[in-house]
Scaffold this motif. Structure first.
Motif, PDB file in Angstrom:
ATOM      1  N   LEU A 122       0.840  -1.199   0.000  1.00  0.00           N
ATOM      2  CA  LEU A 122       0.000   0.000   0.000  1.00  0.00           C
ATOM      3  C   LEU A 122       0.874   1.248   0.000  1.00  0.00           C
ATOM      4  O   LEU A 122       0.587   2.227  -0.696  1.00  0.00           O
ATOM      5  CB  LEU A 122      -0.929   0.004   1.222  1.00  0.00           C
ATOM      6  N   VAL A 123       1.946   1.212   0.784  1.00  0.00           N
ATOM      7  CA  VAL A 123       2.861   2.353   0.826  1.00  0.00           C
ATOM      8  C   VAL A 123       3.486   2.578  -0.548  1.00  0.00           C
ATOM      9  O   VAL A 123       3.597   3.711  -1.025  1.00  0.00           O
ATOM     10  CB  VAL A 123       3.943   2.126   1.903  1.00  0.00           C
TER      11      VAL A 123
ATOM     12  N   GLY B 217       1.658  17.238   5.408  1.00  0.00           N
ATOM     13  CA  GLY B 217       1.769  16.197   6.433  1.00  0.00           C
ATOM     14  C   GLY B 217       1.240  14.855   5.971  1.00  0.00           C
ATOM     15  O   GLY B 217       1.821  13.808   6.271  1.00  0.00           O
ATOM     16  N   LEU B 218       0.144  14.878   5.222  1.00  0.00           N
ATOM     17  CA  LEU B 218      -0.473  13.608   4.830  1.00  0.00           C
ATOM     18  C   LEU B 218       0.237  12.946   3.658  1.00  0.00           C
ATOM     19  O   LEU B 218      -0.069  11.804   3.320  1.00  0.00           O
ATOM     20  CB  LEU B 218      -1.952  13.827   4.458  1.00  0.00           C
ATOM     21  N   THR B 219       1.162  13.652   3.014  1.00  0.00           N
ATOM     22  CA  THR B 219       1.817  13.045   1.860  1.00  0.00           C
ATOM     23  C   THR B 219       3.280  12.700   2.115  1.00  0.00           C
ATOM     24  O   THR B 219       3.901  12.061   1.275  1.00  0.00           O
ATOM     25  CB  THR B 219       1.768  13.985   0.640  1.00  0.00           C
ATOM     26  N   HIS B 220       3.830  13.115   3.250  1.00  0.00           N
ATOM     27  CA  HIS B 220       5.270  12.957   3.427  1.00  0.00           C
ATOM     28  C   HIS B 220       5.675  11.949   4.488  1.00  0.00           C
ATOM     29  O   HIS B 220       6.803  11.962   4.958  1.00  0.00           O
ATOM     30  CB  HIS B 220       5.907  14.312   3.748  1.00  0.00           C
ATOM     31  N   TRP B 221       4.732  11.066   4.863  1.00  0.00           N
ATOM     32  CA  TRP B 221       5.061  10.114   5.926  1.00  0.00           C
ATOM     33  C   TRP B 221       5.749   8.872   5.377  1.00  0.00           C
ATOM     34  O   TRP B 221       6.231   8.045   6.137  1.00  0.00           O
ATOM     35  CB  TRP B 221       3.794   9.715   6.669  1.00  0.00           C
ATOM     36  N   VAL B 222       5.800   8.738   4.045  1.00  0.00           N
ATOM     37  CA  VAL B 222       6.244   7.472   3.464  1.00  0.00           C
ATOM     38  C   VAL B 222       7.695   7.154   3.812  1.00  0.00           C
ATOM     39  O   VAL B 222       8.019   6.051   4.246  1.00  0.00           O
ATOM     40  CB  VAL B 222       6.051   7.500   1.938  1.00  0.00           C
TER      41      VAL B 222
END
Lengths: 312, 217
Positions: free
Chosen positions: A144-145, A176-181
């Motif tokens: 998923l990631v 914030g929601l796009t850079h946690w990978v």
């Protein structure tokens, strides 16, 4: 004989104090190859720290002392070059560039810090879950990631911002929601490596539950890495905020933000007025470089685990 | 106490490390298992401690067949067995002080208040005290750390103690001290022991019987 190289007459050892002998003062320039890089690192940390300190101080102290009317314009004073009254000049509608830079930096820092915290929090949770559960759950999560990574994150960020009215919170959410990978990947790898150590076996044998092993032995072990990822994320988030604002999607156009300032002054650059774009640009580059420098020094501190293991 | 029958175990199904091995440890018995390095002793010890699922074979612990390994084993079953590993550096969480390390199983099982005194007594028995208990693993020697690991393994009063090359990295005096602690504990609680190692002299003196690890074909 047996003295370290360069341990010459400049070294004074206190008599009867063999254990606390100072490192020999080696006479060579601080940037010379073969040096241990301590001086370089110290200089880098000091300069970076001073720059960050000055930025934070300015951002905290200036707004209460010099209130800014975001809507006020003074067309009689438009595009004045830098002077004593306006050290960074004025922009195309006569607003003081220095003051707006500081206000813009305040927005950028807020977005950077909060978005980095959000991103690292999500990354830590996802990475720990995947690493600690392992097996099928891990494979599913990481696929998923991967899928998430396949979509360019600026595009996804733009999509998130576009769903809301312009403002600071949609920008924070979009970064914030796009850079946690990346944090999730780092944390997962670290958890996987910790999980295979015998101390986890010992904990299981001592009756620890899955949750306890994760909370007591795995998460504390990855916190330094996650913290470093969070700090490295702050400059990146600042650039993203500027990019979104430059595209007109982030902070509302009349409000001071480094991105909106550069966007607004773009036109006057071709007519030779360089100050309304150069100074906001410097305000983006210098603090983010300083922050990255501090984070780099931190990484060097926590990573050379090998050196201490050699001593064992 | 422990019955391993026809155990085949390893890390890749095609090339198992342990093949078709059976052994029994009776209540209160001390069995030594002797073998050269790399022959699968530690893997077998991990199977016996319910830390590694074998590919084939059955494990019977305290009269009941074992169905789950690692987290799938019920807590009461897992804590019947105490394990001391070969390398204390790797077997100790580097963030815990030695005091916390010894008491860790008590916290994990929610019996900290009940076992706090026992943790102190065990620390004393293995010869750790004062300032040492406030230090973390990187600040103590291998021998001191292994003492703490032994105390941790004995905290929940296991009925079977597995020592996987417990003394391989230690000097003679520490070895003697640790073996004495184990023997005191066994006398007091009538616990069984499975000592794995390659030191024939030590195992012969320590254990009731010593078995050679069958070499895999």
């Amino acid at each position: 004989m047996g003295k370290p190289e360069g341990g010459d007459a400049t070294v004074e050892t206190a008599p009867g104090n063999g254990t606390a002998a100072p490192r020999p003062a080696v006479d060579r320039p601080w940037h010379a190859p073969g040096g241990d890089g301590r001086r370089t690192r110290a200089v880098r940390v000091a300069v970076s720290g001073a720059l960050i300190g000055a930025t934070v101080l300015a951002v905290l102290l200036v707004p209460p002392l010099f209130p800014l009317d975001q809507q006020a314009v003074d067309l009689t004073a438009k595009l004045e070059p830098p002077s004593w009254a306006h050290p960074f000049g004025t922009d195309e509608v006569g607003r003081d560039v220095l003051l707006r830079c500081v206000y813009g930096m305040r927005v950028s820092l807020l977005v950077g810090v909060v978005a980095a915290l959000v991103a690292s929090g999500i990354g830590l949770a996802v990475g720990c879950a995947a690493g600690a559960l392992g097996g099928r759950a891990d494979r599913l999560t990481m696929r998923l990631v991967d899928t998430f990574t396949a979509v360019p994150h600026l595009l996804m960020g733009i999509f998130i911002v576009a769903m809301f009215r312009p403002g600071i919170w949609p920008v924070i959410a979009s970064v914030g929601l796009t850079h946690w990978v990346s944090t999730a990947r780092i944390v997962r790898a670290e958890v996987l490596s910790l999980r295979a150590r015998p101390f986890v076996d010992a904990a299981i044998s001592g009756g620890a539950s899955r949750l306890r092993v994760a909370a007591r032995h795995l998460v504390p072990g990855v916190l330094p890495q996650a913290g470093l990822a969070a700090v490295l994320m702050v400059p990146h988030a600042i650039w993203h905020e500027s990019a979104l604002s430059f595209l007109g999607l982030g902070i509302p156009a009349h409000e001071a933000s480094l991105g909106t300032m550069i966007n607004g002054a773009r036109g006057s650059l071709v007519t030779g007025e360089w100050w309304p774009t150069l100074f906001p640009g410097l305000f983006i580059v210098v603090p983010t470089l300083a922050l990255a420098g501090l984070a780099g020094a931190w990484r060097e501190r926590i990573n050379p685990r090998r050196r201490s293991e050699l001593v064992l | 106490m422990l019955e391993l029958s026809h155990i085949t175990a390893g890390y890749t199904p095609r090339a198992p490390v342990v093949r078709d091995l059976s052994l029994t440890v009776a209540d209160g018995e001390a069995l030594g298992l002797l073998g050269p390095s790399g022959c699968g002793k530690s893997t077998l010890a991990r199977v016996a401690a319910l830390l590694h699922r074998p590919y084939a074979g059955t494990v019977v612990l305290a009269g009941e067949p074992v169905r789950g390994f690692r987290f799938r084993a019920p807590r009461a079953r897992r804590t019947l067995v105490g394990v001391v590993f070969q390398q204390p550096r790797l077997a100790a969480d580097p963030r815990l002080t030695l005091r916390a390390l010894i008491a860790d199983p008590a916290r994990a099982t929610g019996r900290f208040t009940e076992l706090a005194d026992r943790a102190d007594a065990l620390a004393d028995a293995v010869g750790l005290g004062g300032d040492l208990l406030r230090r973390r693993p990187p600040e103590v020697s291998d021998g001191q750390l292994q003492r703490a690991c032994l105390a941790r393994a004995l905290l929940l009063r296991p009925r079977l103690l597995i020592c996987d090359e417990m003394t391989a990295m230690l000097d003679a005096s520490t070895t003697a001290a640790l073996v004495a602690v184990v023997e005191d504990y066994r006398r007091e609680h009538d616990a069984a022991l499975l000592a794995v190692g390659h030191d024939r002299v030590l195992l012969n003196r320590w254990c009731d019987s010593v078995r050679e690890f069958p070499t895999t074909p």
